[in-house]
Design an enzyme around this catalytic site. Structure first.
Site, PDB file in Angstrom:
ATOM      1  CG  ASP B 101      35.890  12.193  39.606  1.00 17.56           C
ATOM      2  OD1 ASP B 101      36.511  12.090  38.521  1.00 17.56           O
ATOM      3  OD2 ASP B 101      34.934  11.465  39.914  1.00 17.56           O
ATOM      4  CG  HIS B 209      31.513   7.869  40.581  1.00 20.43           C
ATOM      5  ND1 HIS B 209      32.876   7.797  40.471  1.00 20.43           N
ATOM      6  CD2 HIS B 209      31.220   9.188  40.754  1.00 20.43           C
ATOM      7  CE1 HIS B 209      33.383   9.010  40.562  1.00 20.43           C
ATOM      8  NE2 HIS B 209      32.398   9.866  40.738  1.00 20.43           N
ATOM      9  CD  GLU B 212      19.319   5.943  40.281  1.00 19.77           C
ATOM     10  OE1 GLU B 212      20.005   5.906  41.316  1.00 19.77           O
ATOM     11  OE2 GLU B 212      18.570   6.899  40.006  1.00 19.77           O
ATOM     12  CG  HIS B 240      27.449  10.514  39.464  1.00 16.25           C
ATOM     13  ND1 HIS B 240      27.488  10.349  40.824  1.00 16.25           N
ATOM     14  CD2 HIS B 240      28.212  11.604  39.203  1.00 16.25           C
ATOM     15  CE1 HIS B 240      28.216  11.313  41.369  1.00 16.25           C
ATOM     16  NE2 HIS B 240      28.683  12.077  40.408  1.00 16.25           N
ATOM     17  N   PRO B 383      21.133  14.074  39.987  1.00 20.39           N
ATOM     18  CG  PRO B 383      23.224  13.054  40.245  1.00 20.39           C
ATOM     19  CD  PRO B 383      22.549  14.246  39.631  1.00 20.39           C
ATOM     20  CG  HIS B 409      26.776  18.218  42.276  1.00 10.89           C
ATOM     21  ND1 HIS B 409      26.480  18.583  43.563  1.00 10.89           N
ATOM     22  CD2 HIS B 409      27.709  17.235  42.371  1.00 10.89           C
ATOM     23  CE1 HIS B 409      27.208  17.870  44.397  1.00 10.89           C
ATOM     24  NE2 HIS B 409      27.952  17.048  43.723  1.00 10.89           N
ATOM     25  CB  ALA B 411      20.557  14.744  47.252  1.00  9.45           C
TER      26      ALA B 411
END
Lengths: 139, 486
Positions: B101, B209, B212, B240, B383, B409, B411
């Site tokens: 990706d 993805h 939010e 995201h 995120p 980038h 968790a």
């Protein structure tokens, strides 16, 4: 030994283990394994032929390239393979003649978008009574 | 099941662990993993440290093979991996160091809407976003680009779609590299990639993805927050997503093409997925040019979704997005390779920096930053998970010294998808999220279960390590209140 597949865990993604008595026999359950990750796919009666032929020097890579083609046909043409008429699979050559059918968008239930079939821990090996293939898909 | 790592991990300090280059043959540099005592235990639970060691074997790698605290098992490179190679010293580019990706990334939009005033409209807002933002398997975008349009889009980046009405001029300045990496060559992108991408620009996709809706819960750095327009108690929107099928296919094409390249250049690799080519080779240049094209596609995709989010907000709040002050705070890539100058032994050297699940984190004063961010440093968007929190950080000088201008980038996963589904048996994740004040909508059958908060490490630990290590400083904590997923 009946051809079959099982899913296995990988941290962020998913793997498929395929067992069959012959190398050619791996193709149908490998395809079903890939589809099972994508979701519950339902085909319409609109059918057409699917042909795939590839030569190389590593059967695991032949399998991977075939599955990537199956994924491409799913994503671009919204079609899935529903039956296999002829498969030939040796260490250097793979031929698949199958029937593809258009997906029924109203009835399909999706779980995952598969980005690709990876090289990561990709393998085909001979086991007692047949062959085992393993591949991991990127989600 | 995952196998654990049993190789050496030497503590350097409270935030760093070393894999010495003596660990395995072929390692050219040490591996360095950023983690605290809690995180390192989880990290040892899979083979990602082994991947850090494997990356250390790449030709031309400079200083060390790095991993951020959100490290987990990937392909070739671990997720959370950073590696810089020097092209003048035979340095390579590896598609595995970017991932399928390409330019998967995050953007954050601020608003002037107070959560306390909007509480009763959040469900309506999430439903509107779920209707308007295409997400999930097989969902096409609101615009289908033909081949010539796609090529223009990949050559011009964000500006192309802004010119077509999908966004504001100010969005471009607030996007990493202004939404355009120079040196893209769309003519080298395969027809297959173009076909996969033709109707996917401006779609969210699935997997991890998301879009939010959040509330700014806590401000740690009032000065930086003020520059970004973040106000405690106000709503934000985080997106995201990446380059969708087009980027996946560009990576796939490159991996295929590079299968025999290591042998051609006499490169020994411990893992096929690390396939690579010298940056200066034809193969390396070809990949870089197509990767940049896919990266530009991803910025356009997030730009179109920004437009859709603004329209949804405007509809629900019956106020134009401009009056809601829905300005883009920033957009950062976290799967990318870029040529960047670093001081190597006192000499400014252009290095090929691979960030695979790592975010650029340039410090205050860096010339690549928009003028308004030069005094505070680059916003780093991290995120977390959909139940706890996400963070906004800013890059610190330590990032240039220790991590090639990079930070974490996200968790980082701690549970496989299968394990997360098994852990959800008999529970309703949707209801559990609602009990925590998060309205969730997902198209995929198992999306919420697989992405449940427990499947991830605690992002507070992750950003805490990099804060303490002076890589990136905490600015604000964002609490999720609504999420849409594919």
């Amino acid at each position: 030994m009946l051809p079959h597949f099982e899913l296995f865990d990988h941290t962020a993604d998913m793997g498929v283990q395929v067992i069959a008595p012959t190398m050619a026999g791996l193709m149908a359950p490998a395809t079903q394994g890939l589809y099972s990750i994508i979701g519950e796919l339902v085909a319409t009666s609109k059918q057409e032929a699917f042909q795939f032929e590839l030569s190389g020097n590593d059967p695991a890579i032949l399998l991977r390239d075939y599955l990537n083609q199956v994924l491409f046909v799913f994503e671009r043409d919204h079609r899935m393979l529903i039956s296999f008429e002829q498969t030939e699979f040796s260490r250097e050559h793979l031929i698949v003649n199958a029937t593809a059918a258009a997906l029924d968008p109203e009835k399909c239930v999706y779980s995952h978008e598969v980005k690709a079939i990876t090289y990561h821990e990709l393998s085909i090996r001979e086991i007692e009574g047949g062959f085992e293939a393993r591949f991991i898909v990127d989600i | 099941m995952n196998e654990s790592y049993s190789g050496p991990l030497e503590r350097l300090d409270g935030n760093r662990w070393r894999i010495p280059k003596s660990y395995k043959p072929g390692m050219r540099v040490d591996g360095i993993i950023y983690a605290n005592d809690v995180l390192i235990e989880a990290i040892k639970g899979d083979k990602s440290p082994e991947q850090v060691a494997n990356v250390a074997t790449l030709p031309g790698i400079v200083r060390y093979s790095l991993a951020m605290p959100d490290i987990h098992w990937g392909y070739g490179f671990c997720i959370g991996g950073v590696a810089a190679t020097d092209p003048e010293q035979g340095g390579v580019i590896s598609p595995g160091g970017v991932g399928y990706d390409i330019n998967c990334g995050v953007r954050l939009i601020r608003t002037n809407i107070k959560f306390t005033d909007a509480k009763n409209k959040i469900e309506q807002l999430v439903n509107q976003l779920f209707r308007d933002v295409p997400c999930g398997v097989g969902q096409g975008g609101i615009v289908k680009f033909n081949k010539s349009e796609l090529c223009k889009l990949m050559a011009e980046g964000s500006r192309y779609v802004v010119k077509r009405g999908f966004g504001w001029e100010s969005d471009i300045e607030a996007t990493e590299a202004h939404g355009l990496i120079e040196g893209a060559d769309p003519s080298l992108v395969s027809d297959r990639a173009l076909q996969r991408g033709s109707d996917q620009c401006g779609t969210l996709g699935s997997g991890n993805h998301f879009m939010e809706v959040q509330v700014v819960e806590k401000i740690d750095d009032p000065q930086a927050a003020a520059v970004m327009g973040l106000v405690e108690g106000n709503l934000t929107v985080m997106i995201h997503s990446g380059s969708r099928g087009l980027g996946y296919q560009v990576c796939e094409d490159a991996l295929h093409e590079l299968q025999d390249t290591p042998r051609k250049y006499g490169i020994d690799l411990p893992d096929k997925q690390l396939s690579c080519a010298p940056v200066h080779s034809n193969e390396g240049q070809r990949y870089l040019k197509t990767m940049r094209a896919a990266a530009n596609f991803a910025w356009c995709s997030r730009q179109i979704m920004t437009h859709l989010a603004r329209e949804a907000f405007a509809r629900v709040f019956e106020t134009p997005a401009e009056r809601l002050q829905m300005n883009l705070v920033y957009d950062v890539a976290h799967n990318i390779a870029k040529m960047e100058p670093y001081d190597v032994d006192g000499v400014s050297t252009s290095l090929c920096v691979h960030r695979k699940g790592a975010t650029r984190a340039f410090p205050p004063g860096h010339p690549e930053l928009p003028e308004r961010y030069r005094p505070i440093g680059q916003p780093v968007l991290v995120p977390g998970d959909m139940g706890r929190a996400s963070y906004v950080l800013v890059g610190q000088p330590g990032s240039m010294e220790h991590t090639f201008g990079s930070s974490c980038h996200g968790a980082g996963r701690r549970m496989s998808r299968g394990a997360a589904i098994r852990a959800s048996k008999g529970r309703s994740i949707k209801k559990e999220l609602l009990d925590r004040g998060v309205i969730a909508r997902a198209r995929g059958r198992t999306g919420l279960e697989e992405e449940q908060p427990d499947a991830y490490k605690d992002v507070t630990h992750v950003v805490g390590v990099l804060h303490d290590a002076h890589i990136s400083r905490k600015v604000a904590k964002l609490r999720p209140i609504g999420v849409i997923k594919g």
